[in-house]
Structures are given as structure tokens and as C-alpha cells.
Write a protein that holds these residues in place. Structure first.
Motif, mmCIF file in Angstrom:
data_model
loop_
_atom_site.group_PDB
_atom_site.id
_atom_site.type_symbol
_atom_site.label_atom_id
_atom_site.label_comp_id
_atom_site.label_asym_id
_atom_site.label_seq_id
_atom_site.Cartn_x
_atom_site.Cartn_y
_atom_site.Cartn_z
ATOM 1 N N CYS A 178 0.868 -1.176 0.000
ATOM 2 C CA CYS A 178 0.000 0.000 0.000
ATOM 3 C C CYS A 178 0.908 1.230 0.000
ATOM 4 N N CYS A 184 0.342 3.464 3.274
ATOM 5 C CA CYS A 184 0.882 2.922 4.520
ATOM 6 C C CYS A 184 2.374 2.631 4.388
ATOM 7 N N THR A 217 0.024 -4.543 3.309
ATOM 8 C CA THR A 217 -1.165 -4.691 4.151
ATOM 9 C C THR A 217 -2.175 -5.557 3.417
ATOM 10 N N CYS A 270 -7.161 -1.001 0.553
ATOM 11 C CA CYS A 270 -6.398 -1.261 1.772
ATOM 12 C C CYS A 270 -7.356 -1.325 2.957
ATOM 13 N N CYS A 280 -6.122 1.742 5.720
ATOM 14 C CA CYS A 280 -6.365 3.166 5.512
ATOM 15 C C CYS A 280 -7.456 3.443 4.490
HETATM 16 ZN ZN LIG Z 1 -3.010 1.492 3.470
#
Ligand SMILES: [Zn+2]
Length: 95
Positions: free
Chosen positions: A11, A14, A18, A71, A74
Motif C-alpha cells: 500500500c 501505509c 497490508t 487497503c 487506511c
Molecule cells: Zn493502506
């Protein structure tokens, strides 16, 4: 092709790997009053007018599919574009 419903991948938001939930991309509804559509409609009015020649045969037997990866941490979405396959199936993977 079978695609798992959950994929662990990178991701960019991030900045780590993830879990992402996978879904198929579907094109949105065309707006009938957008400028391009109005221009197209204007061109199609009248005698002997098609904007582009009608397509009689089609070379490809498959369509390009796009996977939407979201994701789960987030909520950022990434697209996996241009996968050609006859059949696509989202499957639950039992661990
Ligand atoms: Zn993320």
C-alpha cells in the motif's frame, strides 16, 4: 482465473504490505448531459451520420479486467489494470 478476495500487497499510503480487499472494477453510468455526450449526439443527428464506422467484427475474445484493491487499514484503493482473462472469479481462501 480465480482471484482471492483478500490479497496482501504493497500500500503506497501505509508504505508497507497490508491486506487489501479485492473487487472487480465496473464502469460508471454515462452522464447524458456531459459536454462530450452532447457533442456526440449533435453529430449523430440527421441523415447519414454516424460519428464512427460501425464495428462489424471484433478481434479480441476477452475483455481487459481491472481489479480494485482496497487497503483494509487506511482505505486507499489501487487498481490492477489490464488483465485479460475469459473468466474471473473471486474466491474465499481458507487458511
Ligand atoms: Zn493502506
Amino acid at each position: 482465473m480465480k482471484v482471492p478476495k483478500v490479497i496482501t500487497t504493497y500500500c503506497p499510503k501505509c508504505k508497507t504490505h497490508t491486506e487489501h480487499s479485492v473487487s472487480l472494477y465496473k464502469g460508471g453510468k454515462r452522464r447524458t448531459l456531459s459536454e462530450g455526450q452532447r457533442r456526440y449526439d449533435r453529430k449523430n443527428i440527421g441523415y447519414g451520420s454516424k460519428r464512427k464506422p460501425e464495428q462489424k467484427r471484433f478481434a479480441k475474445t476477452t475483455k481487459k479486467q481491472t481489479l480494485v484493491l482496497k487497503c483494509q487499514k487506511c482505505g486507499y484503493t489501487i487498481m490492477r489494470e489490464g488483465l485479460r482473462m475469459k473468466k474471473i472469479e473471486l474466491v474465499e481462501v481458507v487458511k
